[in-house]
Motif scaffolding. Structure first.
Motif, PDB file in Angstrom:
ATOM      1  N   LEU A 265       0.834  -1.196   0.000  1.00 58.85           N
ATOM      2  CA  LEU A 265       0.000   0.000   0.000  1.00 58.85           C
ATOM      3  C   LEU A 265       0.874   1.254   0.000  1.00 58.85           C
ATOM      4  O   LEU A 265       2.015   1.235   0.475  1.00 58.85           O
ATOM      5  CB  LEU A 265      -0.912   0.000   1.231  1.00 58.85           C
ATOM      6  CG  LEU A 265      -1.925  -1.144   1.322  1.00 58.85           C
ATOM      7  CD1 LEU A 265      -2.669  -1.075   2.635  1.00 58.85           C
ATOM      8  CD2 LEU A 265      -2.886  -1.096   0.155  1.00 58.85           C
ATOM      9  N   PRO A 266       0.378   2.358  -0.544  1.00 55.16           N
ATOM     10  CA  PRO A 266       1.176   3.595  -0.571  1.00 55.16           C
ATOM     11  C   PRO A 266       1.576   4.077   0.823  1.00 55.16           C
ATOM     12  O   PRO A 266       2.698   4.533   1.033  1.00 55.16           O
ATOM     13  CB  PRO A 266       0.259   4.607  -1.249  1.00 55.16           C
ATOM     14  CG  PRO A 266      -0.744   3.824  -1.990  1.00 55.16           C
ATOM     15  CD  PRO A 266      -0.895   2.521  -1.253  1.00 55.16           C
ATOM     16  N   HIS A 267       0.667   3.953   1.772  1.00 52.44           N
ATOM     17  CA  HIS A 267       0.967   4.428   3.127  1.00 52.44           C
ATOM     18  C   HIS A 267       2.086   3.595   3.777  1.00 52.44           C
ATOM     19  O   HIS A 267       2.988   4.134   4.422  1.00 52.44           O
ATOM     20  CB  HIS A 267      -0.300   4.389   3.991  1.00 52.44           C
ATOM     21  CG  HIS A 267      -0.083   4.904   5.371  1.00 52.44           C
ATOM     22  ND1 HIS A 267       0.218   6.230   5.631  1.00 52.44           N
ATOM     23  CD2 HIS A 267      -0.111   4.281   6.570  1.00 52.44           C
ATOM     24  CE1 HIS A 267       0.365   6.392   6.932  1.00 52.44           C
ATOM     25  NE2 HIS A 267       0.158   5.216   7.535  1.00 52.44           N
ATOM     26  N   THR A 268       2.046   2.287   3.576  1.00 55.66           N
ATOM     27  CA  THR A 268       3.084   1.438   4.153  1.00 55.66           C
ATOM     28  C   THR A 268       4.420   1.640   3.444  1.00 55.66           C
ATOM     29  O   THR A 268       5.485   1.527   4.049  1.00 55.66           O
ATOM     30  CB  THR A 268       2.670  -0.040   4.121  1.00 55.66           C
ATOM     31  OG1 THR A 268       2.282  -0.388   2.803  1.00 55.66           O
ATOM     32  CG2 THR A 268       1.525  -0.312   5.072  1.00 55.66           C
ATOM     33  N   SER A 269       4.380   1.944   2.153  1.00 58.48           N
ATOM     34  CA  SER A 269       5.621   2.242   1.428  1.00 58.48           C
ATOM     35  C   SER A 269       6.272   3.507   1.973  1.00 58.48           C
ATOM     36  O   SER A 269       7.490   3.552   2.178  1.00 58.48           O
ATOM     37  CB  SER A 269       5.343   2.415  -0.061  1.00 58.48           C
ATOM     38  OG  SER A 269       4.892   1.224  -0.616  1.00 58.48           O
TER      39      SER A 269
ATOM     40  N   THR B 276       5.898   4.703   4.960  1.00 58.91           N
ATOM     41  CA  THR B 276       6.384   4.392   6.302  1.00 58.91           C
ATOM     42  C   THR B 276       7.711   3.647   6.234  1.00 58.91           C
ATOM     43  O   THR B 276       8.641   3.936   6.997  1.00 58.91           O
ATOM     44  CB  THR B 276       5.336   3.563   7.063  1.00 58.91           C
ATOM     45  OG1 THR B 276       4.111   4.282   7.093  1.00 58.91           O
ATOM     46  CG2 THR B 276       5.790   3.284   8.474  1.00 58.91           C
ATOM     47  N   ALA B 277       7.817   2.701   5.325  1.00 61.17           N
ATOM     48  CA  ALA B 277       9.056   1.936   5.180  1.00 61.17           C
ATOM     49  C   ALA B 277      10.216   2.851   4.758  1.00 61.17           C
ATOM     50  O   ALA B 277      11.335   2.726   5.264  1.00 61.17           O
ATOM     51  CB  ALA B 277       8.868   0.812   4.172  1.00 61.17           C
ATOM     52  N   ILE B 278       9.956   3.770   3.862  1.00 65.82           N
ATOM     53  CA  ILE B 278      10.988   4.720   3.419  1.00 65.82           C
ATOM     54  C   ILE B 278      11.389   5.638   4.562  1.00 65.82           C
ATOM     55  O   ILE B 278      12.574   5.895   4.788  1.00 65.82           O
ATOM     56  CB  ILE B 278      10.491   5.511   2.193  1.00 65.82           C
ATOM     57  CG1 ILE B 278      10.365   4.586   0.994  1.00 65.82           C
ATOM     58  CG2 ILE B 278      11.432   6.669   1.877  1.00 65.82           C
ATOM     59  CD1 ILE B 278       9.656   5.202  -0.189  1.00 65.82           C
ATOM     60  N   ALA B 279      10.404   6.123   5.323  1.00 66.05           N
ATOM     61  CA  ALA B 279      10.699   7.005   6.454  1.00 66.05           C
ATOM     62  C   ALA B 279      11.515   6.288   7.514  1.00 66.05           C
ATOM     63  O   ALA B 279      12.460   6.854   8.085  1.00 66.05           O
ATOM     64  CB  ALA B 279       9.402   7.533   7.056  1.00 66.05           C
ATOM     65  N   ILE B 280      11.195   5.032   7.786  1.00 66.05           N
ATOM     66  CA  ILE B 280      11.963   4.258   8.772  1.00 66.05           C
ATOM     67  C   ILE B 280      13.387   4.025   8.282  1.00 66.05           C
ATOM     68  O   ILE B 280      14.340   4.064   9.063  1.00 66.05           O
ATOM     69  CB  ILE B 280      11.233   2.938   9.084  1.00 66.05           C
ATOM     70  CG1 ILE B 280       9.977   3.233   9.902  1.00 66.05           C
ATOM     71  CG2 ILE B 280      12.132   1.976   9.831  1.00 66.05           C
ATOM     72  CD1 ILE B 280       9.108   2.032  10.166  1.00 66.05           C
ATOM     73  N   THR B 281      13.549   3.801   6.990  1.00 69.42           N
ATOM     74  CA  THR B 281      14.892   3.629   6.425  1.00 69.42           C
ATOM     75  C   THR B 281      15.736   4.881   6.625  1.00 69.42           C
ATOM     76  O   THR B 281      16.897   4.800   7.057  1.00 69.42           O
ATOM     77  CB  THR B 281      14.795   3.292   4.930  1.00 69.42           C
ATOM     78  OG1 THR B 281      14.005   2.122   4.766  1.00 69.42           O
ATOM     79  CG2 THR B 281      16.170   3.084   4.326  1.00 69.42           C
ATOM     80  N   PHE B 282      15.159   6.050   6.359  1.00 68.23           N
ATOM     81  CA  PHE B 282      15.895   7.294   6.579  1.00 68.23           C
ATOM     82  C   PHE B 282      16.199   7.512   8.055  1.00 68.23           C
ATOM     83  O   PHE B 282      17.284   7.973   8.419  1.00 68.23           O
ATOM     84  CB  PHE B 282      15.130   8.491   6.012  1.00 68.23           C
ATOM     85  CG  PHE B 282      15.314   8.671   4.544  1.00 68.23           C
ATOM     86  CD1 PHE B 282      16.512   9.135   4.034  1.00 68.23           C
ATOM     87  CD2 PHE B 282      14.284   8.367   3.660  1.00 68.23           C
ATOM     88  CE1 PHE B 282      16.694   9.303   2.674  1.00 68.23           C
ATOM     89  CE2 PHE B 282      14.451   8.536   2.302  1.00 68.23           C
ATOM     90  CZ  PHE B 282      15.654   9.003   1.800  1.00 68.23           C
ATOM     91  N   LEU B 283      15.259   7.168   8.909  1.00 68.03           N
ATOM     92  CA  LEU B 283      15.480   7.304  10.350  1.00 68.03           C
ATOM     93  C   LEU B 283      16.639   6.440  10.806  1.00 68.03           C
ATOM     94  O   LEU B 283      17.525   6.901  11.540  1.00 68.03           O
ATOM     95  CB  LEU B 283      14.202   6.927  11.107  1.00 68.03           C
ATOM     96  CG  LEU B 283      14.309   6.937  12.630  1.00 68.03           C
ATOM     97  CD1 LEU B 283      14.461   8.361  13.141  1.00 68.03           C
ATOM     98  CD2 LEU B 283      13.115   6.253  13.251  1.00 68.03           C
ATOM     99  N   VAL B 284      16.678   5.206  10.369  1.00 64.99           N
ATOM    100  CA  VAL B 284      17.758   4.295  10.760  1.00 64.99           C
ATOM    101  C   VAL B 284      19.099   4.769  10.206  1.00 64.99           C
ATOM    102  O   VAL B 284      20.122   4.705  10.898  1.00 64.99           O
ATOM    103  CB  VAL B 284      17.434   2.857  10.302  1.00 64.99           C
ATOM    104  CG1 VAL B 284      18.631   1.942  10.452  1.00 64.99           C
ATOM    105  CG2 VAL B 284      16.247   2.322  11.083  1.00 64.99           C
ATOM    106  N   MET B 285      19.101   5.273   8.988  1.00 66.92           N
ATOM    107  CA  MET B 285      20.351   5.776   8.415  1.00 66.92           C
ATOM    108  C   MET B 285      20.869   6.982   9.205  1.00 66.92           C
ATOM    109  O   MET B 285      22.063   7.085   9.480  1.00 66.92           O
ATOM    110  CB  MET B 285      20.150   6.143   6.944  1.00 66.92           C
ATOM    111  CG  MET B 285      19.970   4.941   6.042  1.00 66.92           C
ATOM    112  SD  MET B 285      19.523   5.365   4.357  1.00 66.92           S
ATOM    113  CE  MET B 285      20.834   6.441   3.865  1.00 66.92           C
ATOM    114  N   ASN B 286      19.975   7.887   9.579  1.00 69.20           N
ATOM    115  CA  ASN B 286      20.381   9.061  10.349  1.00 69.20           C
ATOM    116  C   ASN B 286      20.857   8.672  11.743  1.00 69.20           C
ATOM    117  O   ASN B 286      21.845   9.220  12.245  1.00 69.20           O
ATOM    118  CB  ASN B 286      19.231  10.065  10.447  1.00 69.20           C
ATOM    119  CG  ASN B 286      18.990  10.774   9.139  1.00 69.20           C
ATOM    120  OD1 ASN B 286      19.898  10.929   8.327  1.00 69.20           O
ATOM    121  ND2 ASN B 286      17.756  11.200   8.934  1.00 69.20           N
TER     122      ASN B 286
END
Length: 56
Positions: A4-8, A10-20
């Motif tokens: 789903l677009p919303h879960t995509s 969220t997954a992208i936002a979590i990836t950026f959070l973990v990278m930061n």
């Protein structure tokens, strides 16, 4: 594997959070090591400065 677009988003936002967070942790760890190294060099310079050969 988000479908789903919303879960995509969220997954992208979590990836950026973990990278930061990973970058921040690396910087904190490097700062900690630099501080520990400077402390140990300072202590060793005090020990060798006070040492005078021949005075037992």
């Amino acid at each position: 594997m988000a479908k789903l677009p919303h879960t995509s988003e969220t997954a992208i936002a979590i990836t950026f959070l973990v990278m930061n967070l990973s970058t921040l942790l690396r910087q904190v760890f490097c700062l900690f090591l630099c501080f520990q190294l400077s402390e140990s060099l300072f202590r060793s310079s005090l020990i060798t400065k006070g040492y005078q050969p021949g005075n037992y």
